[in-house]
Design a protein around this motif. Structure first.
Motif, short mmCIF file in Angstrom:
data_model
loop_
_atom_site.label_atom_id
_atom_site.label_comp_id
_atom_site.label_asym_id
_atom_site.label_seq_id
_atom_site.Cartn_x
_atom_site.Cartn_y
_atom_site.Cartn_z
N GLU A 49 1.64 4.71 7.18
CA GLU A 49 1.24 6.07 6.78
C GLU A 49 1.84 7.14 7.69
OE1 GLU A 49 -2.97 6.34 6.38
OE2 GLU A 49 -3.12 4.60 5.06
N HIS B 94 0.84 -1.21 0.00
CA HIS B 94 0.00 0.00 0.00
C HIS B 94 0.87 1.26 0.00
CE1 HIS B 94 -3.46 2.55 0.95
NE2 HIS B 94 -2.69 3.14 1.87
N ALA B 95 1.94 1.24 0.82
CA ALA B 95 2.84 2.40 0.91
C ALA B 95 3.56 2.63 -0.42
CB ALA B 95 3.85 2.19 2.04
N LYS B 96 3.91 1.51 -1.10
CA LYS B 96 4.58 1.65 -2.39
C LYS B 96 3.67 2.28 -3.43
CE LYS B 96 7.25 -1.03 -5.75
NZ LYS B 96 7.77 -2.37 -6.09
N ARG B 97 2.41 1.84 -3.45
CA ARG B 97 1.46 2.41 -4.42
C ARG B 97 1.21 3.88 -4.17
NH1 ARG B 97 -1.30 -2.45 -3.40
NH2 ARG B 97 -2.71 -1.34 -1.98
N ASN B 98 1.15 4.27 -2.88
CA ASN B 98 0.81 5.65 -2.52
C ASN B 98 2.04 6.50 -2.19
OD1 ASN B 98 -2.35 5.61 -2.32
ND2 ASN B 98 -1.66 3.74 -1.29
N LYS B 99 3.25 5.91 -2.40
CA LYS B 99 4.50 6.62 -2.15
C LYS B 99 4.54 7.22 -0.75
CE LYS B 99 5.22 7.69 -7.04
NZ LYS B 99 5.44 8.73 -8.06
N GLN B 100 4.27 6.31 0.23
CA GLN B 100 4.25 6.72 1.64
C GLN B 100 5.38 6.02 2.41
OE1 GLN B 100 0.27 5.46 2.64
NE2 GLN B 100 -0.57 7.52 2.36
N THR C 231 4.64 10.35 8.15
CA THR C 231 5.16 11.42 7.27
C THR C 231 6.62 11.72 7.52
OG1 THR C 231 4.37 13.06 8.86
CG2 THR C 231 2.89 12.47 7.03
#
Length: 842
Positions: free
Chosen positions: A490, A425-431, A492
């Motif tokens: 998620e 999920h983080a890879k898809r959303n660049k998180q 920052t």
């Protein structure tokens, strides 16, 4: 002509055509005349000039009859005949000796040599012809009888059935090898014995024999097959199936008993009947449902318990289609299962819902096997079990498979699964996301000392505290043992993860109250961030684990963010651990001694034993580098015992050398202090070294004492009773309460050097040092300040009447030989000299 005469003539005729005759005579003329006469009768003739030739020809050609002159050169006929008897089969070959007319002596010699007959010279050719025919006939008859006897003997000896010959009175005359194998007796054991020896109830089970005379066919039941009970030599019984036949021989009637051991066959038959009965009992009484299904899916048989489980009466389902009762969602799977079982003869497993007579759907698990009837019809036997309750618990079981049984948190497997999904999920959303790897410091001591029940409750309490400091979407898992992991998706910035780690550190430091125990633990935390520190779950976890070990190396109770340099440090740590395991046996450890000085007299009153590691490749390694590793691996226990023994041995040696007796202080690690046989270890060391207990001082840190205060009180009292002095080291850094401090049977408090170092600095924690001195005085305890390095610190401590001091101001830790020189120089007191020491070179 009579039949017997015709048969005799026929045999003679055959003999003439096939017989080979050897003529032996030294006279060529005589050999010619004999050949001429014999060949005219159709015989095949071969010749020999003397006995030696005759024997050689016999061994090569095996003639059926021999005509041999008595007197010959090289070897006469008598000698040749004698030697012929010694050759294989030679004693069965007819020999006609040719003798002089009136020489009775030659006749006697001929028969003594083994001749069959003789004929005199001059030869009467008609007589010779008849004698040759007669002897050949006899020879062929004997051969036929021999063959018949050998054939019969082979049949009897190699027959699988036992064959026993008995007389009219039931006495055993002979038995074959099969009978010997069946009963276990030798022939010598049973020949001449009554048949009852082998079959005790032979007469009652088979029929009795009359006392005298020939039994009749009715007595024998000739040809009838009967069963009797046999008895082996070892006492075991067997079931025999036998028949009896009669024959007449030697003016008497004999009987042949042909028997077979049918014990196993009978057992197999009984087992088959038992199996059928067992199958019937199983199908009628088992809790599982058993049914027989036709190849078109109709019930042909259902076991009686269908009524108990599904409410259907026996016969109510017969010829009904199975699919009429199966939930429509499960029918495709069941139909596919039927197809597989008919194609492959067996069904692994199928789970489906079947309708109870009252309309309720129950879950069943079935297995099936295909078979063919005698009429080649294909059918399936199904064994089905009600698994409704099992299905209801399926969710519970799945939960348990992915959650820790003690804390209820996700386990390693579920955490890795969630981490993998979160990384995708983080890879898809660049998180970014963070992983925290926690290891509880000192948990093993609690678990080993207070037991697993207390340990489990402590783990539950830790889990509850962790849950309070993370977000709802975060995942906390028990990774195993005393290790926890936290997934923070998620995020920052790295600072957010660090703040959470700091909150967790503070939360875990608070005491845990479990079963009247006030427990203090801490945690070391490693942090790894995606994507910087790893792009797959395994790498990220490994790097977080590496960072956690770095936190432990930095004194525990802290967190560390992963850096690539830590991998090199991890390999270095592994190499150090391997070296540490071999260091003791290689003698690489040294004990240094640091003086303790009385503040009033200025004299050395004791010393602290401090371990050093002298490696062949890296030189002297400071304790701060290898002691934490030794603690983690458990190697601190044998190392600590070696230090204790070495220090006691050295102290006793100094006393024996005439130096003023003084105490040597030895630190006990947390693992050593928790040993069940600590008192035994210390007692053994003192006994072996000969050191009086009053000259040994054992130091434990405040945090170790408070780890399990009740245990500490008990253990310290046992050590105190031995006459040993006790001190609390690093006092002021732990969480000890005054009530427990008063219960500890200690002699001294040691002010932690961190407080001494800050005396006279900007931080100026001199109030803590002075408070510890006052506290020790009020409790009538000696107070020792460690880490004294400056005159300002010295003046402050002397002003507040601290009893003893140690530190670089008076002397740093040195090897035994250098410490011995300090003792020799300690005349006017070391303080007067020490205050002049440069502050450098620490």
């Amino acid at each position: 002509m009579a039949v017997s005469e015709r048969e005799s003539m026929s045999s003679i005729s055959v003999a003439k055509k096939s017989s080979l005759i050897l003529v032996v005579d030294d006279s060529k003329y005589m050999r010619f005349k004999l050949r001429q006469s014999l060949e005219s009768d159709g015989y095949t003739v071969i010749e020999a000039e003397n006995g030696l030739q005759a024997l050689a020809i016999y061994e090569q050609l095996q003639p059926e009859i021999i005509l041999m002159d008595c007197i010959m050169p090289l070897m006469d006929g008598f000698t040749a005949c004698t030697k012929l008897q010694e050759l294989p089969g030679g004693d069965r070959v007819p020999v006609i000796m040719i003798t002089s007319l009136d020489d009775d002596k030659d006749v006697d010699l001929a028969f003594e040599a083994g001749a069959t007959d003789y004929i005199t010279k001059p030869i009467h050719w008609a007589v010779l012809r008849h004698r040759v025919r007669r002897l050949l006939y006899t020879r062929h008859t004997e051969a036929s009888l021999d063959m018949s006897e050998a054939f019969t003997r082979t049949l009897i000896n190699y027959a699988l059935d036992g064959i026993i010959t008995i007389n009219a009175r039931g006495v055993i005359q002979s038995l074959n090898p099969a009978a010997i194998r069946i009963f276990g007796y030798t022939s010598g054991d049973v020949i001449g014995q009554d048949i009852k020896m082998l079959m005790p109830r032979f007469y009652s089970e088979y029929g009795s024999y009359p006392a005298v005379g020939k039994p009749t066919g009715e007595n024998l039941g000739a040809g009838a097959i009967r069963e009797v009970t046999g008895c082996r030599k070892d006492g075991s019984t067997l079931t025999i199936e036998l028949t009896i036949s009669e024959f007449y021989f030697g003016e008497r009637w004999l009987f042949t008993v042909i028997l077979r051991d049918i014990t196993e066959r009978k057992r197999a038959k009984e087992a088959l009947l038992e199996s059928e009965e067992r199958y019937r009992a199983l199908t009628e009484n088992t809790y599982d449902l058993i049914s027989e299904i036709s190849n078109d899916g109709r019930f042909l048989y259902t076991s009686p318990n269908y009524k108990d489980v599904l409410g259907y009466e026996p016969g109510e389902l017969i010829n009904r289609s199975v699919v009429d009762f199966v939930h429509q969602e499960d029918y495709p799977a069941l139909r596919a299962s039927f197809r597989r079982v008919f194609e492959h003869y067996a069904l692994g497993q199928v789970i489906y819902r079947f309708m109870h007579k009252n309309g309720e759907l129950l879950w069943f698990e079935s297995t099936g096997k295909n078979y063919r009837t005698a009429t080649d019809e294909s059918r399936v036997v199904f064994v089905s079990r009600d698994i409704t309750e099992r299905q209801r618990y399926a969710e519970t079981i799945r939960h348990q498979a992915f959650h820790d049984a003690v804390t209820g948190l996700p386990n390693r497997m579920l955490f890795k699964d969630r981490l993998t999904l979160a990384m995708a999920h983080a890879k898809r959303n660049k998180q970014m996301l963070g992983v925290l790897f926690l290891d509880l410091d000192r948990f093993k001591i609690v678990n080993d000392t207070l037991g697993h029940d207390v340990g489990d409750q402590l783990l539950k309490s830790v889990a509850r505290r962790l849950t309070n400091y993370v977000r709802e979407d975060d995942t906390i898992a028990r990774f195993g043992g005393d290790e926890f992991t936290v997934l923070l998706p998620e995020i920052t910035q790295a600072e957010s993860v660090a703040k959470i780690a700091q909150k967790i550190l503070e939360a875990i430091r608070e005491p845990f109250n479990i079963d009247d125990h006030e427990l203090y633990i801490a945690t070391s935390i490693g942090i790894a961030l995606y994507p910087n520190d790893g792009e797959d779950a395994e790498t990220l976890l490994k790097n977080a684990d590496t960072a956690m070990y770095r936190a432990k190396e930095k004194g525990k109770n802290n967190y560390q963010l992963y850096t690539p340099a830590m991998n090199a440090r991890a390999f270095e740590r592994l190499a150090m651990e391997n070296g540490l395991r071999r260091a003791l046996e290689r003698g690489e450890f040294l004990v240094y001694y640091q003086p303790k000085v009385n503040i009033n007299t200025g004299k050395i009153v004791g010393m602290e034993a401090l371990v050093r590691w002298q490696t062949p490749d890296r030189g002297l390694i400071p304790p701060g580098e290898f002691i934490p590793l030794a603690e983690d691996t458990g190697l601190i226990v044998p190392i600590g015992e070696w230090v204790l023994r070495t220090a006691c041995t050295q102290n006793k040696a100094w006393q024996d050398a005439g130096f003023t007796p003084m105490r040597v202080a030895v630190n006990l690690s947390a693992r050593q202090f928790q040993l069940q046989d600590l008192v035994g270890v210390v007692s053994r060391v003192l006994k072996d070294t000969g050191l009086d207990p009053q000259w040994l001082e054992l130091e434990i840190t405040e945090s170790v004492a408070m780890q399990n205060a009740e245990y500490a009180v008990k253990m310290l009292h046992e050590l105190k009773e031995m006459g040993i002095q006790l001190a609390i080291d690093d006092f002021g850094t732990g969480y000890s309460s005054l009530s427990y401090l008063k219960r500890f049977p200690i002699n001294k408090l040691k002010i932690d050097k961190s407080f001494v170092n800050e005396i006279g600095t900007a931080l100026d924690n001199s109030a803590i040092a002075s408070t510890v001195i006052v506290l020790g005085q009020s409790l009538k305890l000696g107070v020792v300040a460690e880490g004294v390095e400056t005159e300002e610190q010295f003046d402050f401590l002397r002003l507040h009447q601290c009893d003893e001091m140690q530190g670089y101001l008076f002397g740093k830790p040195v090897p035994p030989e250098k410490f011995e020189k300090l003792l020799e120089q300690d005349v006017g007191g070391i303080i007067n000299e020490s205050v002049k020491i440069s502050k450098g070179g620490h």
